[in-house]
Design a protein around this motif. Structure first.
Motif, PDB file in Angstrom:
ATOM      1  N   LYS A  79       5.066   2.117  10.013  1.00 38.70           N
ATOM      2  CA  LYS A  79       5.022   2.378   8.570  1.00 38.70           C
ATOM      3  C   LYS A  79       3.629   2.009   8.066  1.00 38.70           C
ATOM      4  CE  LYS A  79       6.971  -2.167   7.511  1.00 38.70           C
ATOM      5  NZ  LYS A  79       8.074  -2.882   6.824  1.00 38.70           N
ATOM      6  N   THR A  80       3.297   2.444   6.856  1.00 41.38           N
ATOM      7  CA  THR A  80       1.972   2.174   6.285  1.00 41.38           C
ATOM      8  C   THR A  80       2.109   1.659   4.875  1.00 41.38           C
ATOM      9  OG1 THR A  80      -0.165   3.130   5.711  1.00 41.38           O
ATOM     10  CG2 THR A  80       1.760   4.568   5.536  1.00 41.38           C
ATOM     11  N   ASP A  81       1.166   0.821   4.473  1.00 42.35           N
ATOM     12  CA  ASP A  81       1.161   0.302   3.099  1.00 42.35           C
ATOM     13  C   ASP A  81       0.122   1.019   2.239  1.00 42.35           C
ATOM     14  OD1 ASP A  81      -1.187  -0.607   4.216  1.00 42.35           O
ATOM     15  OD2 ASP A  81      -0.803  -2.739   3.871  1.00 42.35           O
ATOM     16  N   ALA A  82      -0.525   2.040   2.784  1.00 43.48           N
ATOM     17  CA  ALA A  82      -1.562   2.767   2.043  1.00 43.48           C
ATOM     18  C   ALA A  82      -1.042   4.147   1.661  1.00 43.48           C
ATOM     19  CB  ALA A  82      -2.825   2.896   2.892  1.00 43.48           C
ATOM     20  N   GLY A 114      -6.659   0.262   4.682  1.00 47.27           N
ATOM     21  CA  GLY A 114      -5.197   0.228   4.653  1.00 47.27           C
ATOM     22  C   GLY A 114      -4.743  -0.209   6.025  1.00 47.27           C
ATOM     23  N   SER A 117       1.604  -0.605  10.235  1.00 48.32           N
ATOM     24  CA  SER A 117       2.342  -1.691  10.879  1.00 48.32           C
ATOM     25  C   SER A 117       3.354  -1.110  11.855  1.00 48.32           C
ATOM     26  CB  SER A 117       3.069  -2.544   9.829  1.00 48.32           C
ATOM     27  OG  SER A 117       2.145  -3.132   8.944  1.00 48.32           O
ATOM     28  N   ARG A 122      -0.022  -5.246  13.088  1.00 48.41           N
ATOM     29  CA  ARG A 122      -0.683  -4.549  11.985  1.00 48.41           C
ATOM     30  C   ARG A 122      -2.067  -4.106  12.443  1.00 48.41           C
ATOM     31  NH1 ARG A 122      -0.745  -4.635   6.199  1.00 48.41           N
ATOM     32  NH2 ARG A 122      -2.865  -4.630   5.335  1.00 48.41           N
TER      33      ARG A 122
END
Length: 640
Positions: A79-82, A114, A117, A122
């Motif tokens: 998954k990504t946080d950006a 970004g 994960s 990460r």
């Protein structure tokens, strides 16, 4: 004792040292040890190693791949946080694998970071900021011998773009704007000259600005900004100056070409050509007579998709559309129907891919569209209708009636119902679409049980109807002499209705054990060499009573017995007219048969009656089918 204690202490210290050495050795080797259990991979065994291919990314974005190295039994999820990083599906897996992702264009000058994960690991993704574009309003300034203050404007593509201004000669000094960010202005002072004409240079925002003093030439241009469509084309810049004043024109970008007026003297015209664009909007400059001309060209993006039609089966699934576009050309993807969703690639820039998901269908064939990069993608899904009926089997009574069957089907799924049974007809719901009902009328049944099937929505419904047969017999009973004989009874019923004849009496023999429709049941009764008897014959489920007299007659002497409260013995003479058998059974617990409980022909029955401590009582003995009465007086008490 002291010597033993000393040796024991030495032994303890040696043992302690050995244990410490063993612990240190175990610790040193701990990194290579491994404990396998049957419960599943341990957290240490499921460690991940991530390797990115294609990073870092330029401001225009792009795509990359994330390599995942782990044990084959270890599961992972990415998954990504950006929001500007898009992970392509599938984003989950097990064991070694790879995850593809795309990075959108960065429209800001500031770099950004970004991360993606994977489980607890990460990996940072970095992207450069959009390169700063700095231009100056003039590359050539003229001032007379008196000098003075002049200004040059700085145009920046972003507010974060930094720039500086400096002078290469001592007689030109920066008054304001030595440093700045974003668009601004630089003011510089030119000292008066007392000698021949001179030329100096400024460096403003990385651009060279030439300052001529004492030449007496000044320049102006007719237009300093142009907006050009993506097709490009030719444009002209008028130059105004005094006769004999020289000037030049040159382009600062490869897609703008000076076609005429590269050099001139006095008033004139500089012509330039803008090439067609197949990318996002762009801005470039050219210098004409020391002035900066800014050219902005509209987007020239063209888009193509790998496929415009898809055929999908009823189970649905994921499909991918490749997008071809120039660098920086932004595009989006959206579905026009609720059963198609965008799984990844809802937006992008440049070349990329869109993954869409088609939901499973339980209805008729359908068609829908999605728009990808301005192109219409048509998706056709095959028929997914499934049918069921409830109940799947029915049992109905012999009476006429109506039964309702529920049909379960997806919306739009057509179906029919038909019956080939003459006694079961479709009265409602012979055809339908989606969920519905079918009404079945069954005729009254006056015959045996019957069954059949009816076709509903491609399913087979079993219908069973109970028997409607009714039976009467005549006569319903027969009295016979002790010699026995043949007996017959008529059976009345509908044609084809089956019936049977049976009896539990061993002295009755059935001659007609079964029949169909109207008929006659016959049986034979054997001679009776015992007391009168009764039996039952079941004919078509109806009882037929047989009462038979005996061939013999019995006489019991004395006709009864009476006893006082003290009890006593009793004797009964059984006199039989023939060789008939008989039995004797007491019907009272206080009358006990001691002899003659059965016999053939004449005989003697003996019984005993005990003392009676209660009131008067009467009991019987059944002898050859006759009741023999026994009475006993009760206890009496004297009243004085």
């Amino acid at each position: 004792m002291a010597t033993v204690a000393h040796r024991g202490a030495n032994l303890s210290r040696s043992l302690l040292a050995a244990l410490v050495a063993a612990a240190l050795l175990t610790s040193a080797c701990g990194s290579s040890s491994q404990i396998d259990t049957v419960a599943g991979p341990s957290p240490a065994k499921c460690g991940l190693q991530l390797t990115a291919e294609g990073a870092p990314f330029p401001a225009a974005g792009g795509s990359g791949s994330l390599r995942i190295d782990t044990a084959r039994e270890c599961r992972w999820s990415a998954k990504t946080d950006a929001p500007w990083v898009t992970i392509a599906q599938p984003a989950e897996g097990q064991g070694e694998g790879a995850v593809r992702f795309s990075v959108g264009a960065n429209g800001e000058a500031t770099p950004r970071t970004g991360a993606i994960s994977v489980n607890d690991q990460r990996l940072e993704i970095s992207q450069a900021g959009k390169p700063c574009e700095l231009t100056v309003s003039s590359n050539h300034e003229s001032v007379d011998g008196a000098g003075g203050d002049l200004s040059v404007n700085v145009r920046a593509s972003a507010a974060q773009c930094a720039w500086t201004a400096s002078s290469s000669v001592s007689w030109i000094s920066i008054v304001a704007g030595r440093e700045g960010r974003g668009s601004g202005a630089v003011t510089f002072h030119v000292e008066a000259v007392v000698g021949p004409p001179r030329t100096g240079n400024l460096t403003i925002a990385g651009q060279n600005v030439q300052v001529d003093q004492g030449t007496g030439c000044s320049y102006a241009i007719g237009v300093d900004t142009f907006s050009v469509e993506s097709a490009g084309g030719d444009r002209q810049v008028p130059v105004t100056t005094s006769a004999g004043c020289p000037w030049t024109a040159e382009s600062r970008v490869p897609w703008i070409t000076v076609t005429s007026g590269a050099t001139g003297s006095g008033p004139g015209v500089a012509s330039f050509r803008v090439a067609p664009a197949d990318t996002a909007a762009r801005t470039g400059t050219l210098s004409v007579a020391g002035r900066t001309v800014t050219v902005t060209q509209s987007p020239g993006c063209t888009y193509a998709v790998g496929a415009e039609t898809f055929s999908v089966d009823a189970a649905g699934g994921d499909r991918q559309v490749a997008v071809t576009a120039g660098p920086g050309c932004a595009w989006t993807a959206e579905s026009r129907v609720p059963w198609i969703t965008i799984a990844s690639g809802a937006s992008g820039s440049g070349a990329g891919a869109v993954v869409f998901r088609v939901a499973a269908s339980d209805g008729p064939g359908r068609s829908g569209t999605l728009i990808v990069a301005g192109r219409t993608i048509t998706v056709s899904q095959a028929l997914g209708c499934t049918y069921s009926i409830a109940p799947g089997a029915v049992n109905v009574s012999a009476q006429a009636g109506t039964t309702t069957i529920q049909v379960d089907a997806g919306a739009g799924c057509a179906w029919t119902a038909s019956s080939a049974l003459p006694w079961a007809t479709i009265t409602g719901g012979a055809s339908g679409s989606g969920p519905g009902q079918v009404q079945i009328a069954t005729a009254a049944n006056d015959g045996p049980a019957r069954s059949g099937t009816i076709a509903i929505a491609g399913r087979s419904l079993s219908v069973a109807q109970a028997s409607g047969c009714t039976f009467t017999i005549a006569p319903s009973s027969q009295d016979l002499a002790g010699d026995g004989g043949n007996v017959a009874a008529s059976v009345t019923t509908a044609t084809a209705c089956p019936w049977t004849v049976s009896t539990a009496a061993d002295w009755i023999t059935v001659a007609t054990p079964s029949g169909t429709g109207p008929g006659q049941a016959s049986f034979t009764v054997k001679p009776n060499l015992s007391p009168p008897r009764s039996g039952t014959v079941s004919i078509a489920g109806r009882p037929f009573a047989v009462n038979q007299a005996s061939q013999c007659s019995w006489l019991l002497l004395p006709p009864f017995h009476e006893f006082g409260d003290g009890g006593g013995n009793g004797n009964v003479l059984v006199i039989v007219s023939g060789a008939c058998s008989w039995t004797a059974v007491s019907n009272a617990s206080w009358i006990q048969i001691t002899a003659g409980s059965s016999g053939v022909g004449n005989g003697l029955l003996q019984f005993v009656v005990p003392r009676n401590t209660g009131g008067q009582r009467t009991g019987t003995i059944t002898v050859a089918g006759q009741s023999y009465v026994v009475r006993q007086q009760g206890v009496t008490s004297d009243v004085r």
